[in-house]
Design a protein around this motif. Sequence first.
Motif, PDB file in Angstrom:
ATOM      1  N   GLY A   1       0.825  -1.280  -0.083  1.00  0.00           N
ATOM      2  CA  GLY A   1       0.085   0.067   0.000  1.00  0.00           C
ATOM      3  C   GLY A   1       0.733   1.308  -0.045  1.00  0.00           C
ATOM      4  N   ALA A   2       2.141   1.164   0.205  1.00  0.00           N
ATOM      5  CA  ALA A   2       3.011   2.293   0.386  1.00  0.00           C
ATOM      6  C   ALA A   2       3.196   2.899  -1.228  1.00  0.00           C
ATOM      7  N   LEU A   3       3.021   1.936  -2.181  1.00  0.00           N
ATOM      8  CA  LEU A   3       3.416   2.593  -3.624  1.00  0.00           C
ATOM      9  C   LEU A   3       2.369   3.095  -4.124  1.00  0.00           C
ATOM     10  N   ASP A   4       2.502   4.410  -4.854  1.00  0.00           N
ATOM     11  CA  ASP A   4       1.417   4.915  -5.287  1.00  0.00           C
ATOM     12  C   ASP A   4       0.954   4.075  -6.592  1.00  0.00           C
ATOM     13  N   PRO A   5      -0.484   3.713  -6.736  1.00  0.00           N
ATOM     14  CA  PRO A   5      -0.870   2.773  -7.646  1.00  0.00           C
ATOM     15  C   PRO A   5      -0.519   3.421  -9.278  1.00  0.00           C
ATOM     16  N   GLU A   6      -0.572   4.846  -9.154  1.00  0.00           N
ATOM     17  CA  GLU A   6      -0.199   5.466 -10.535  1.00  0.00           C
ATOM     18  C   GLU A   6       1.061   5.469 -10.923  1.00  0.00           C
ATOM     19  N   HIS A   7       2.063   5.071  -9.833  1.00  0.00           N
ATOM     20  CA  HIS A   7       3.548   5.155 -10.223  1.00  0.00           C
ATOM     21  C   HIS A   7       3.853   3.672 -10.407  1.00  0.00           C
ATOM     22  N   ILE A   8       3.081   2.778 -10.095  1.00  0.00           N
ATOM     23  CA  ILE A   8       3.577   1.252 -10.341  1.00  0.00           C
ATOM     24  C   ILE A   8       3.625   0.931 -11.804  1.00  0.00           C
ATOM     25  N   ILE A   9       4.668   0.758 -12.323  1.00  0.00           N
ATOM     26  CA  ILE A   9       5.004   0.132 -13.703  1.00  0.00           C
ATOM     27  C   ILE A   9       4.661  -1.319 -13.978  1.00  0.00           C
ATOM     28  N   THR A  10       5.210  -2.032 -13.307  1.00  0.00           N
ATOM     29  CA  THR A  10       5.173  -3.628 -13.465  1.00  0.00           C
ATOM     30  C   THR A  10       4.138  -4.039 -12.359  1.00  0.00           C
ATOM     31  N   PRO A  11       3.242  -4.453 -12.579  1.00  0.00           N
ATOM     32  CA  PRO A  11       2.283  -5.175 -11.652  1.00  0.00           C
ATOM     33  C   PRO A  11       2.802  -6.362 -11.039  1.00  0.00           C
ATOM     34  N   GLY A  12       2.514  -6.837  -9.788  1.00  0.00           N
ATOM     35  CA  GLY A  12       3.092  -7.939  -9.119  1.00  0.00           C
ATOM     36  C   GLY A  12       2.895  -9.267  -9.945  1.00  0.00           C
ATOM     37  N   ILE A  13       1.769  -9.368 -10.921  1.00  0.00           N
ATOM     38  CA  ILE A  13       1.561 -10.659 -11.481  1.00  0.00           C
ATOM     39  C   ILE A  13       2.632 -11.070 -12.332  1.00  0.00           C
ATOM     40  N   PHE A  14       3.485 -10.061 -12.821  1.00  0.00           N
ATOM     41  CA  PHE A  14       4.480 -10.441 -13.669  1.00  0.00           C
ATOM     42  C   PHE A  14       5.863 -10.823 -12.786  1.00  0.00           C
ATOM     43  N   VAL A  15       5.785 -10.789 -11.608  1.00  0.00           N
ATOM     44  CA  VAL A  15       7.162 -10.725 -10.830  1.00  0.00           C
ATOM     45  C   VAL A  15       6.897 -11.922 -10.014  1.00  0.00           C
ATOM     46  N   GLN A  16       7.774 -12.974  -9.891  1.00  0.00           N
ATOM     47  CA  GLN A  16       7.836 -14.075  -9.030  1.00  0.00           C
ATOM     48  C   GLN A  16       8.797 -13.907  -7.692  1.00  0.00           C
ATOM     49  N   HIS A  17       9.582 -12.927  -7.592  1.00  0.00           N
ATOM     50  CA  HIS A  17      10.581 -12.826  -6.445  1.00  0.00           C
ATOM     51  C   HIS A  17      11.003 -11.398  -6.695  1.00  0.00           C
ATOM     52  N   VAL A  18      11.064 -10.949  -5.442  1.00  0.00           N
ATOM     53  CA  VAL A  18      11.793  -9.540  -4.986  1.00  0.00           C
ATOM     54  C   VAL A  18      12.694  -9.810  -3.886  1.00  0.00           C
ATOM     55  N   VAL A  19      13.944  -9.114  -4.248  1.00  0.00           N
ATOM     56  CA  VAL A  19      14.990  -9.347  -3.440  1.00  0.00           C
ATOM     57  C   VAL A  19      15.645  -7.990  -3.296  1.00  0.00           C
ATOM     58  N   GLN A  20      15.725  -7.647  -1.858  1.00  0.00           N
ATOM     59  CA  GLN A  20      16.291  -6.361  -1.468  1.00  0.00           C
ATOM     60  C   GLN A  20      17.806  -6.375  -1.485  1.00  0.00           C
ATOM     61  N   VAL A  21      18.395  -5.312  -1.945  1.00  0.00           N
ATOM     62  CA  VAL A  21      19.875  -5.654  -2.154  1.00  0.00           C
ATOM     63  C   VAL A  21      20.448  -4.193  -1.758  1.00  0.00           C
ATOM     64  N   GLU A  22      21.529  -4.265  -1.234  1.00  0.00           N
ATOM     65  CA  GLU A  22      22.617  -3.080  -0.978  1.00  0.00           C
ATOM     66  C   GLU A  22      23.491  -3.028  -2.107  1.00  0.00           C
ATOM     67  N   PRO A  23      23.692  -1.774  -3.141  1.00  0.00           N
ATOM     68  CA  PRO A  23      24.553  -1.725  -4.114  1.00  0.00           C
ATOM     69  C   PRO A  23      25.882  -2.071  -3.781  1.00  0.00           C
ATOM     70  N   THR A  24      26.625  -2.743  -4.398  1.00  0.00           N
ATOM     71  CA  THR A  24      28.025  -3.248  -4.211  1.00  0.00           C
ATOM     72  C   THR A  24      29.037  -2.189  -4.920  1.00  0.00           C
ATOM     73  N   SER A  25      28.365  -1.383  -5.783  1.00  0.00           N
ATOM     74  CA  SER A  25      29.424  -0.440  -6.661  1.00  0.00           C
ATOM     75  C   SER A  25      28.643   0.722  -6.934  1.00  0.00           C
ATOM     76  N   PRO A  26      29.485   1.803  -7.120  1.00  0.00           N
ATOM     77  CA  PRO A  26      28.647   3.163  -7.542  1.00  0.00           C
ATOM     78  C   PRO A  26      27.933   3.169  -8.842  1.00  0.00           C
ATOM     79  N   LEU A  27      28.347   2.109  -9.875  1.00  0.00           N
ATOM     80  CA  LEU A  27      27.576   1.942 -10.971  1.00  0.00           C
ATOM     81  C   LEU A  27      26.376   1.347 -10.911  1.00  0.00           C
ATOM     82  N   THR A  28      25.993   0.671  -9.758  1.00  0.00           N
ATOM     83  CA  THR A  28      24.736   0.155  -9.446  1.00  0.00           C
ATOM     84  C   THR A  28      23.463   1.261  -8.938  1.00  0.00           C
ATOM     85  N   SER A  29      24.048   2.278  -8.640  1.00  0.00           N
ATOM     86  CA  SER A  29      23.083   3.325  -8.001  1.00  0.00           C
ATOM     87  C   SER A  29      22.210   3.712  -9.039  1.00  0.00           C
ATOM     88  N   ALA A  30      22.269   3.682 -10.504  1.00  0.00           N
ATOM     89  CA  ALA A  30      21.403   4.046 -11.415  1.00  0.00           C
ATOM     90  C   ALA A  30      20.134   3.167 -11.441  1.00  0.00           C
TER      91      ALA A  30
END
Length: 228
Positions: free
Chosen positions: A199-228
């Motif tokens: 419920g924290a995500l604005d529905p108008e901002h959701i680009i990929t609905p969860g029906i197309f995603v099976q797994h979500v993994v939170q990660v901390e970027p290991t390189s400055p290049l991954t901040s984009a």
Amino acid sequence: MIDKSATSFREVLSQIKDGSTIMIGGFGTAGQPAELIDGLLDLGIKDLTIVSNNAGNGDYGLAKLLKAGAVKKVICSFPRQSDSWVFDELYRAGKIELELVPQGNLACRIQAAGMGLGAVFTPTGYGTLLAEGKETRHIEGKDYVLEYPIHADFALIKAQQGDRWGNLVYRKSARNFGPIMAMAAKVTIAQVSEVVELGALDPEHIITPGIFVQHVVQVEPTSPLTSA
């Protein structure tokens, strides 16, 4: 209760086996799921077919996967640029296959897979080497080439935020191929910078609905290049 969030790379990536076809998001390094790629390297998976816009940058991310000998074929639009020395060396040595697809056609073919289309006619590539051996058709005064959908066993993509249902929002240009790849793969694994409450995500901002995603993994970027 639906909960697609995971804490272990190994847990979700262990589904991927030798010989799989994997879509990897990213426009260069922008939006490239580098930490998921590193996870693949740790598992030692081989004989992969990779679908991506580029064929790796420097010795980072996708290029590391190529350098490790894990990839047998690349389907992409831009295999060569100033920092694509890993792919160049492998290709010149005959150690990797290439299917070159114009960028618009790449997106169109991935979209076709996600939308369940059998094939699409596109004018791009008509009359060139890229159309050799393919069906062509003259439609309303224009010439077209028949192109088939690109499906994948897995999609590895990167988003800014996700929730436990798998809904995703992206950060600026890091969005690129992620949404259509999520639709075209049997299993989508998304690395996110933050998993938020339902419920924290604005529905108008959701680009990929969860029906197309099976797994979500939170990660901390290991390189400055991954901040984009």
